[in-house]
Design a protein around this motif. Structure first.
Motif, PDB file in Angstrom:
ATOM      1  N   ASP A 214       0.813  -1.221   0.000  1.00 54.96           N
ATOM      2  CA  ASP A 214       0.000   0.000   0.000  1.00 54.96           C
ATOM      3  C   ASP A 214       0.845   1.270   0.000  1.00 54.96           C
ATOM      4  OD1 ASP A 214      -2.297  -1.469  -0.023  1.00 54.96           O
ATOM      5  OD2 ASP A 214      -2.758  -1.228   2.105  1.00 54.96           O
ATOM      6  N   VAL A 215       2.045   1.212   0.598  1.00 61.70           N
ATOM      7  CA  VAL A 215       2.845   2.439   0.750  1.00 61.70           C
ATOM      8  C   VAL A 215       4.097   2.450  -0.125  1.00 61.70           C
ATOM      9  CG1 VAL A 215       2.027   2.918   3.082  1.00 61.70           C
ATOM     10  CG2 VAL A 215       4.041   1.486   2.762  1.00 61.70           C
ATOM     11  N   ALA A 216       4.472   1.302  -0.686  1.00 60.45           N
ATOM     12  CA  ALA A 216       5.694   1.242  -1.500  1.00 60.45           C
ATOM     13  C   ALA A 216       5.474   1.953  -2.834  1.00 60.45           C
ATOM     14  CB  ALA A 216       6.085  -0.213  -1.743  1.00 60.45           C
ATOM     15  N   VAL A 217       6.441   2.791  -3.218  1.00 62.71           N
ATOM     16  CA  VAL A 217       6.350   3.506  -4.494  1.00 62.71           C
ATOM     17  C   VAL A 217       7.680   3.383  -5.233  1.00 62.71           C
ATOM     18  CG1 VAL A 217       4.630   5.183  -3.714  1.00 62.71           C
ATOM     19  CG2 VAL A 217       7.046   5.682  -3.387  1.00 62.71           C
ATOM     20  N   GLY A 218       7.618   3.435  -6.559  1.00 61.44           N
ATOM     21  CA  GLY A 218       8.836   3.433  -7.371  1.00 61.44           C
ATOM     22  C   GLY A 218       9.522   2.071  -7.410  1.00 61.44           C
ATOM     23  N   ASP A 219      10.857   2.109  -7.577  1.00 60.38           N
ATOM     24  CA  ASP A 219      11.638   0.883  -7.733  1.00 60.38           C
ATOM     25  C   ASP A 219      11.566  -0.031  -6.526  1.00 60.38           C
ATOM     26  OD1 ASP A 219      12.398   1.800 -10.176  1.00 60.38           O
ATOM     27  OD2 ASP A 219      14.369   2.546  -9.534  1.00 60.38           O
ATOM     28  N   ILE A 220      11.294   0.547  -5.350  1.00 61.68           N
ATOM     29  CA  ILE A 220      11.282  -0.260  -4.126  1.00 61.68           C
ATOM     30  C   ILE A 220      10.211  -1.355  -4.193  1.00 61.68           C
ATOM     31  CG2 ILE A 220       9.607   1.062  -2.747  1.00 61.68           C
ATOM     32  CD1 ILE A 220      13.002  -0.121  -1.443  1.00 61.68           C
ATOM     33  N   ARG A 221       9.188  -1.158  -5.037  1.00 57.31           N
ATOM     34  CA  ARG A 221       8.105  -2.154  -5.130  1.00 57.31           C
ATOM     35  C   ARG A 221       8.641  -3.514  -5.579  1.00 57.31           C
ATOM     36  NH1 ARG A 221       3.006  -0.509  -4.988  1.00 57.31           N
ATOM     37  NH2 ARG A 221       2.319  -2.259  -6.253  1.00 57.31           N
ATOM     38  N   THR A 222       9.708  -3.500  -6.353  1.00 56.54           N
ATOM     39  CA  THR A 222      10.261  -4.771  -6.855  1.00 56.54           C
ATOM     40  C   THR A 222      11.026  -5.514  -5.761  1.00 56.54           C
ATOM     41  OG1 THR A 222      12.329  -3.732  -7.591  1.00 56.54           O
ATOM     42  CG2 THR A 222      10.487  -3.796  -9.163  1.00 56.54           C
ATOM     43  N   LYS A 223      11.266  -4.843  -4.622  1.00 52.54           N
ATOM     44  CA  LYS A 223      12.071  -5.452  -3.560  1.00 52.54           C
ATOM     45  C   LYS A 223      11.273  -5.704  -2.283  1.00 52.54           C
ATOM     46  CE  LYS A 223      16.268  -3.218  -5.280  1.00 52.54           C
ATOM     47  NZ  LYS A 223      17.349  -2.258  -5.004  1.00 52.54           N
ATOM     48  N   ILE A 224       9.936  -5.648  -2.380  1.00 52.14           N
ATOM     49  CA  ILE A 224       9.108  -5.820  -1.187  1.00 52.14           C
ATOM     50  C   ILE A 224       9.399  -7.157  -0.498  1.00 52.14           C
ATOM     51  CG2 ILE A 224       6.739  -6.160  -0.351  1.00 52.14           C
ATOM     52  CD1 ILE A 224       5.823  -4.049  -2.316  1.00 52.14           C
ATOM     53  N   LYS A 225       9.532  -8.222  -1.297  1.00 47.92           N
ATOM     54  CA  LYS A 225       9.755  -9.542  -0.690  1.00 47.92           C
ATOM     55  C   LYS A 225      11.111  -9.601   0.005  1.00 47.92           C
ATOM     56  CE  LYS A 225       6.626 -11.910  -3.871  1.00 47.92           C
ATOM     57  NZ  LYS A 225       6.477 -12.893  -4.973  1.00 47.92           N
ATOM     58  N   ASP A 226      12.121  -8.974  -0.587  1.00 47.84           N
ATOM     59  CA  ASP A 226      13.439  -8.920   0.058  1.00 47.84           C
ATOM     60  C   ASP A 226      13.373  -8.148   1.378  1.00 47.84           C
ATOM     61  OD1 ASP A 226      14.678 -10.409  -1.852  1.00 47.84           O
ATOM     62  OD2 ASP A 226      15.557  -8.719  -2.935  1.00 47.84           O
ATOM     63  N   ILE A 227      12.642  -7.031   1.346  1.00 47.93           N
ATOM     64  CA  ILE A 227      12.519  -6.209   2.554  1.00 47.93           C
ATOM     65  C   ILE A 227      11.795  -6.986   3.654  1.00 47.93           C
ATOM     66  CG2 ILE A 227      11.447  -4.132   3.515  1.00 47.93           C
ATOM     67  CD1 ILE A 227      11.868  -2.856   0.711  1.00 47.93           C
ATOM     68  N   LEU A 228      10.703  -7.656   3.294  1.00 47.79           N
ATOM     69  CA  LEU A 228       9.978  -8.464   4.273  1.00 47.79           C
ATOM     70  C   LEU A 228      10.888  -9.543   4.846  1.00 47.79           C
ATOM     71  CD1 LEU A 228       6.512  -8.812   2.478  1.00 47.79           C
ATOM     72  CD2 LEU A 228       6.952  -7.633   4.635  1.00 47.79           C
ATOM     73  N   GLY A 229      11.698 -10.150   3.984  1.00 48.95           N
ATOM     74  CA  GLY A 229      12.636 -11.179   4.438  1.00 48.95           C
ATOM     75  C   GLY A 229      13.664 -10.619   5.401  1.00 48.95           C
ATOM     76  N   ALA A 230      14.152  -9.411   5.115  1.00 44.52           N
ATOM     77  CA  ALA A 230      15.152  -8.780   5.986  1.00 44.52           C
ATOM     78  C   ALA A 230      14.582  -8.528   7.374  1.00 44.52           C
ATOM     79  CB  ALA A 230      15.620  -7.464   5.370  1.00 44.52           C
ATOM     80  N   PHE A 231      13.273  -8.303   7.445  1.00 44.10           N
ATOM     81  CA  PHE A 231      12.619  -8.084   8.727  1.00 44.10           C
ATOM     82  C   PHE A 231      11.913  -9.352   9.219  1.00 44.10           C
ATOM     83  CE2 PHE A 231      13.677  -3.804   7.864  1.00 44.10           C
ATOM     84  CZ  PHE A 231      13.560  -3.093   9.036  1.00 44.10           C
ATOM     85  N   MET A 232      12.443 -10.507   8.782  1.00 47.13           N
ATOM     86  CA  MET A 232      12.032 -11.823   9.295  1.00 47.13           C
ATOM     87  C   MET A 232      10.596 -12.197   8.963  1.00 47.13           C
ATOM     88  SD  MET A 232      13.969 -11.696  12.968  1.00 47.13           S
ATOM     89  CE  MET A 232      13.331 -10.052  13.303  1.00 47.13           C
ATOM     90  N   PHE A 233      10.083 -11.750   7.819  1.00 47.38           N
ATOM     91  CA  PHE A 233       8.793 -12.225   7.320  1.00 47.38           C
ATOM     92  C   PHE A 233       9.060 -13.120   6.119  1.00 47.38           C
ATOM     93  CE2 PHE A 233       7.471  -8.254   9.439  1.00 47.38           C
ATOM     94  CZ  PHE A 233       6.447  -8.752  10.239  1.00 47.38           C
ATOM     95  N   GLY A 234       8.993 -14.443   6.343  1.00 45.62           N
ATOM     96  CA  GLY A 234       9.201 -15.397   5.261  1.00 45.62           C
ATOM     97  C   GLY A 234       7.981 -15.492   4.365  1.00 45.62           C
ATOM     98  N   GLY A 235       8.098 -16.254   3.264  1.00 45.18           N
ATOM     99  CA  GLY A 235       6.997 -16.375   2.305  1.00 45.18           C
ATOM    100  C   GLY A 235       5.707 -16.860   2.929  1.00 45.18           C
ATOM    101  N   GLU A 236       5.828 -17.696   3.985  1.00 44.44           N
ATOM    102  CA  GLU A 236       4.617 -18.221   4.630  1.00 44.44           C
ATOM    103  C   GLU A 236       3.888 -17.152   5.435  1.00 44.44           C
ATOM    104  OE1 GLU A 236       8.007 -18.757   7.554  1.00 44.44           O
ATOM    105  OE2 GLU A 236       7.705 -18.940   5.387  1.00 44.44           O
TER     106      GLU A 236
END
Length: 546
Positions: free
Chosen positions: A414-436
């Motif tokens: 909802d808040v990601a804009v620009g190029d960062i949108r392509t890295k949402i999954k990486d960012i979630l992973g960095a903050f310990m949110f896995g795919g599950e």
């Protein structure tokens, strides 16, 4: 000596850890390290006896006292703060009361030759010996020393303990633990509810007074300063290092490098053997060799690499919209609640691009000042925000403000804009949110998970004034490092309330000290500020002694 022997914990068909053994000796100060979910808190509960292992046992001498401070309490009490803290001595005080009663009985009885009189003398002797072993203790003085060290005021002593917030009641439990002088202290995130001065006091107390300690903490400076040994829980087993945290990081990196080399060599060997098997599996002359290699691969114990290295992941704040030269100007600001004065006549100016820290004991007005800057409460004096100031605000209750019906992924998308949108999954992973975790609703997340999600959300919004109120309480060390690097590279203005010295170190160039109803400006980093504060305290003590 307290030992863990063959501890195994299984639940839901999963093994958390298996056959863990280690010994805690007197004067050991141990940091328990590992990823979230590795089993650190569970291991602490096993040592405390509040949880039973699937297999194995914890052994301790009969008279050993093991004291445990969990992350979350609380039980209610109608005792005052001083009375509640004094419960640490309840057993000793009961023994003293019983001894007094028995001695009084001996003075009034005259049946000196009876069995009952002899039994009373035996009881008096036994109780006297137990009390003698405790040493002479001025209980009231000890309670006062500990409570003041943990940040309570003398005027708090007669308040009902139920009137204190969760964080302060956690300190009451910590006070009771420290007063017991236990053989082993188990602390799960003890610094989360302490200000910087109380953390420093706790460090010195544990170093100088504790018999043995095991601590889980994400405060690097705290564990570096107090611990002499590091036990890492990873992938169901432990690694025991007789060094502090910083040295452990070096040794762990060497271990992982060695594991990676072994893993690569083994994978190469497996590939070569599988290629041989595929090539010759239908060849009669090679049948025995093929069968031999198949059996060898079946019996092969695979090398595991303990952790996936995600240190290359970096977060960056979006470029800040340009603000005026002075984002915050405070003039003669004061705040009172009824007859209670929080602070008075506070004036300061924060320039564009500055990174500053608000420090001081809890209750001295740091969060109050932030709420005043945010226009969330009325106050005396004037606070002026500069031209085009766009604020990103992380409150201590930020996690509770998230939309519980959105998923983890939606909240960030909802808040990601620009190029960062392509890295949402990486960012979630960095903050310990896995795919599950991506499709989980916010409403089912724990408090710590919500805090991490709120932090990510803040990282993605383009702002030029960031105000963070205790952002690191629920973040592990790796995540804090990622956040710290992002804040160092943030090109806007930063106001940071935190008790985490390692997080503040090298981050801020100016410190605002809240205390004694005043706000004092220090043109230095937090390390220099603390070093000088310590010297000031020593000088004051010296003057008093003279």
């Amino acid at each position: 000596m307290i030992s863990a022997d063959g501890l195994t914990v299984e639940f839901g068909g999963q093994t958390l850890f298996k056959d863990i053994s280690f010994v805690v000796n007197e004067k050991d100060r141990i940091a328990l390290m590992g990823k979230n979910g590795a089993g650190k808190s569970t291991l602490l509960k096993l040592m405390a006896g509040v949880q039973k292992p699937t297999r194995g046992k914890v052994s301790a001498p009969k008279e050993a006292v093991i004291a445990y401070l969990p992350q979350h309490l609380m039980h209610e009490s109608d005792r005052t703060l001083f009375e509640e803290a004094s419960q640490a001595f309840a057993e000793v005080l009961d023994m003293q009361k019983k001894l007094d009663e028995l001695n009084h009985e001996l003075t009034v009885r005259t049946d000196y030759e009876s069995d009952e009189y002899s039994q009373i003398i035996e009881q008096v002797s036994e109780l006297s010996e137990k009390l003698y072993s405790q040493g002479e203790i001025n209980f009231d003085a000890e309670v006062e020393k500990i409570l003041l060290g943990l940040g309570f005021l003398r005027e708090d002593f007669n308040k009902p303990s139920s009137e204190f917030s969760g964080g302060w009641r956690m300190r009451i439990e910590l006070a009771k633990i420290l007063l017991q002088n236990p053989d082993l202290i188990l602390l799960d995130e003890p610094t989360n509810h302490l200000d910087i001065e109380s953390v420093q006091w706790l460090e010195e107390f544990l170093i100088n007074n504790s018999k043995a300690v095991i601590v889980i903490s994400h405060d690097k400076k705290f564990i570096d300063n107090i611990t002499t040994r590091t036990i890492e829980v990873t992938m169901g087993r432990i690694y025991d290092y007789k060094v502090n945290y910083s040295k452990y990081l070096e040794l762990r990196a060497e271990r992982r490098e060695h594991q990676q080399k072994q893993y690569d060599e083994q994978q190469k060997m497996i590939a070569e053997n599988q290629a041989f098997i595929e090539r010759f599996k239908g060849t009669y002359s090679k049948t025995l060799q093929v069968q031999s290699r198949v059996k060898m691969l079946e019996k092969l114990e695979l090398v595991e690499v303990d952790e996936v290295d995600t240190s290359h992941l970096k977060l960056r704040f979006p470029p800040s919209p340009r603000s005026g030269s002075y984002p915050v100007i405070a003039e003669h600001v004061g705040k009172s609640y009824d007859d209670f004065l929080v602070f008075n006549d506070a004036s300061f100016t924060i320039q564009r691009g500055e990174k500053v820290a608000f420090v001081g004991k809890n209750g001295e007005g740091k969060s109050t000042m932030i709420r005043a800057i945010m226009k969330e409460l009325e106050h005396e004096g004037n606070i002026q925000l500069g031209h085009n100031v766009q604020i990103g605000y992380f409150a201590q209750n930020e996690a509770s403000l998230l939309d519980e019906q959105r998923t983890v992924f939606q909240t960030i998308d909802d808040v990601a804009v620009g190029d960062i949108r392509t890295k949402i999954k990486d960012i979630l992973g960095a903050f310990m949110f896995g795919g599950e975790d991506w499709d989980k609703k916010v409403g089912v997340l724990s408090g710590g998970e919500r805090t991490r999600l709120a932090m990510i959300k803040l990282l993605l919004e383009p702002v030029n004034l960031l105000i963070l109120d205790e952002p690191t309480n629920h973040l592990d060390i790796r995540t804090k490092d990622i956040l710290k690097q992002a804040l160092l590279e943030f090109d806007g203005t930063l106001i940071l309330v935190s008790h985490d010295r390692d997080f503040l170190d090298g981050m801020v160039s100016k410190v605002y000290e809240f205390g004694n109803k005043r706000v004092k400006e220090h043109l230095e980093g937090v390390t220099e500020f603390l070093a000088r504060k310590k010297m000031e305290h020593l000088n004051e003590l010296e003057k008093k002694n003279k």
